[in-house]
Design a protein around this motif. Structure first.
Motif, short mmCIF file in Angstrom:
data_model
loop_
_atom_site.label_atom_id
_atom_site.label_comp_id
_atom_site.label_asym_id
_atom_site.label_seq_id
_atom_site.Cartn_x
_atom_site.Cartn_y
_atom_site.Cartn_z
N GLY A 198 0.81 -1.21 0.00
CA GLY A 198 0.00 0.00 0.00
C GLY A 198 0.84 1.27 0.00
O GLY A 198 0.62 2.18 -0.80
N VAL A 199 1.83 1.31 0.88
CA VAL A 199 2.71 2.48 0.95
C VAL A 199 3.49 2.64 -0.35
O VAL A 199 3.60 3.75 -0.90
CB VAL A 199 3.66 2.38 2.16
N SER A 200 4.03 1.55 -0.87
CA SER A 200 4.80 1.62 -2.12
C SER A 200 3.95 2.12 -3.28
O SER A 200 4.38 2.98 -4.06
CB SER A 200 5.36 0.24 -2.49
N LEU A 201 2.73 1.62 -3.39
CA LEU A 201 1.84 2.02 -4.48
C LEU A 201 1.45 3.50 -4.37
O LEU A 201 1.56 4.25 -5.34
CB LEU A 201 0.60 1.15 -4.52
N VAL A 202 1.03 3.91 -3.20
CA VAL A 202 0.61 5.30 -3.02
C VAL A 202 1.78 6.25 -3.26
O VAL A 202 1.65 7.26 -3.96
CB VAL A 202 0.00 5.51 -1.61
N LEU A 203 2.95 5.94 -2.72
CA LEU A 203 4.11 6.81 -2.91
C LEU A 203 4.58 6.82 -4.36
O LEU A 203 4.97 7.87 -4.88
CB LEU A 203 5.26 6.40 -1.98
N SER A 204 4.53 5.68 -5.03
CA SER A 204 4.93 5.63 -6.44
C SER A 204 4.00 6.44 -7.33
O SER A 204 4.44 7.18 -8.21
CB SER A 204 5.00 4.18 -6.94
N LEU A 205 2.69 6.31 -7.10
CA LEU A 205 1.73 7.09 -7.88
C LEU A 205 1.87 8.59 -7.60
O LEU A 205 1.82 9.41 -8.52
CB LEU A 205 0.30 6.63 -7.57
N THR A 206 2.08 8.93 -6.35
CA THR A 206 2.27 10.33 -5.98
C THR A 206 3.54 10.88 -6.63
O THR A 206 3.54 11.99 -7.17
CB THR A 206 2.33 10.48 -4.45
N ALA A 207 4.62 10.10 -6.57
CA ALA A 207 5.88 10.54 -7.18
C ALA A 207 5.74 10.72 -8.68
O ALA A 207 6.26 11.69 -9.25
CB ALA A 207 6.99 9.52 -6.87
N CYS A 208 5.02 9.83 -9.34
CA CYS A 208 4.79 9.97 -10.78
C CYS A 208 4.01 11.24 -11.08
O CYS A 208 4.37 11.99 -12.00
CB CYS A 208 4.05 8.74 -11.30
N ALA A 209 2.98 11.51 -10.30
CA ALA A 209 2.20 12.74 -10.50
C ALA A 209 3.06 13.98 -10.29
O ALA A 209 2.97 14.95 -11.06
CB ALA A 209 1.00 12.75 -9.55
N ILE A 210 3.92 13.96 -9.28
CA ILE A 210 4.84 15.08 -9.05
C ILE A 210 5.80 15.22 -10.21
O ILE A 210 6.08 16.34 -10.68
CB ILE A 210 5.58 14.91 -7.72
N GLY A 211 6.31 14.10 -10.71
CA GLY A 211 7.21 14.15 -11.87
C GLY A 211 6.54 14.76 -13.09
O GLY A 211 7.13 15.57 -13.80
N ILE A 212 5.29 14.38 -13.34
CA ILE A 212 4.53 14.96 -14.45
C ILE A 212 4.35 16.46 -14.24
O ILE A 212 4.56 17.27 -15.16
CB ILE A 212 3.18 14.24 -14.64
N TRP A 213 3.99 16.85 -13.04
CA TRP A 213 3.81 18.26 -12.71
C TRP A 213 5.12 19.03 -12.93
O TRP A 213 5.12 20.10 -13.54
CB TRP A 213 3.33 18.38 -11.27
N LEU A 214 6.23 18.48 -12.43
CA LEU A 214 7.53 19.14 -12.62
C LEU A 214 7.91 19.22 -14.09
O LEU A 214 8.45 20.23 -14.55
CB LEU A 214 8.62 18.38 -11.85
N GLY A 215 7.63 18.17 -14.83
CA GLY A 215 7.96 18.14 -16.25
C GLY A 215 7.25 19.21 -17.05
O GLY A 215 7.80 19.74 -18.02
N HIS A 216 6.04 19.54 -16.66
CA HIS A 216 5.29 20.58 -17.34
C HIS A 216 5.86 21.98 -17.06
O HIS A 216 5.57 22.91 -17.77
CB HIS A 216 3.81 20.56 -16.93
N ARG A 217 6.68 22.08 -16.03
CA ARG A 217 7.25 23.36 -15.68
C ARG A 217 8.62 23.60 -16.28
O ARG A 217 9.20 24.66 -16.12
CB ARG A 217 7.34 23.50 -14.15
N VAL A 218 9.14 22.63 -16.99
CA VAL A 218 10.47 22.78 -17.61
C VAL A 218 10.34 23.42 -18.96
O VAL A 218 9.47 23.22 -19.72
CB VAL A 218 11.15 21.40 -17.74
#
Length: 131
Positions: A111-131
């Motif tokens: 559960g922790v791995s899945l939630v953190l991985s999905l959250t990290a991916c969403a943050i990565g997408i958000w950061l990528g849009h700002r480059v």
């Protein structure tokens, strides 16, 4: 892949292979460093690897365009992150926890791995849009 010629396709494939090897080496190094610092029952090293890999894949998905030339998204996401992240190891570690009677730890880890991985991916997408 977004390659426009057979030559570019071969170059991209070779770069994906090299990046995959580098990702696997990075995984080995990160795994070893975390195991030394955090030995224990819960395989935190695999969770850290998968979460950071998810962040990087998310970033690559949004920041690196796939144009008519060399597909850098494939090199980073498929190559490096494919070699770096490891669902199969997470699966083996989870089954091992279950087989040794640590069901609560296993389900918590998943559960922790899945939630953190999905959250990290969403943050990565958000950061990528700002480059």
């Amino acid at each position: 892949m977004g390659c426009s010629s057979p030559r570019e396709s071969v170059v991209t494939a070779l770069l994906v292979a090299v990046a995959g090897g580098l990702g696997a080496v990075a995984r080995l190094l990160v795994d070893g460093l975390i195991k030394v610092r955090r030995p224990g029952i819960v395989p935190w090293q695999t969770a850290v690897i998968n979460v950071t890999g998810s962040l990087l894949v998310g970033f690559a998905a949004s920041a690196i365009g796939t144009g008519p030339h060399l597909d850098w998204h494939a090199v980073l996401a498929v190559g490096f992150c494919g070699g770096y992240t490891t669902m199969s190891t997470a699966s083996v570690e989870t089954v091992t926890l279950l087989r040794t009677g640590r069901s609560l730890t296993a389900f918590g880890y998943v559960g922790v791995s899945l939630v953190l991985s999905l959250t990290a991916c969403a943050i990565g997408i958000w950061l990528g849009h700002r480059v």
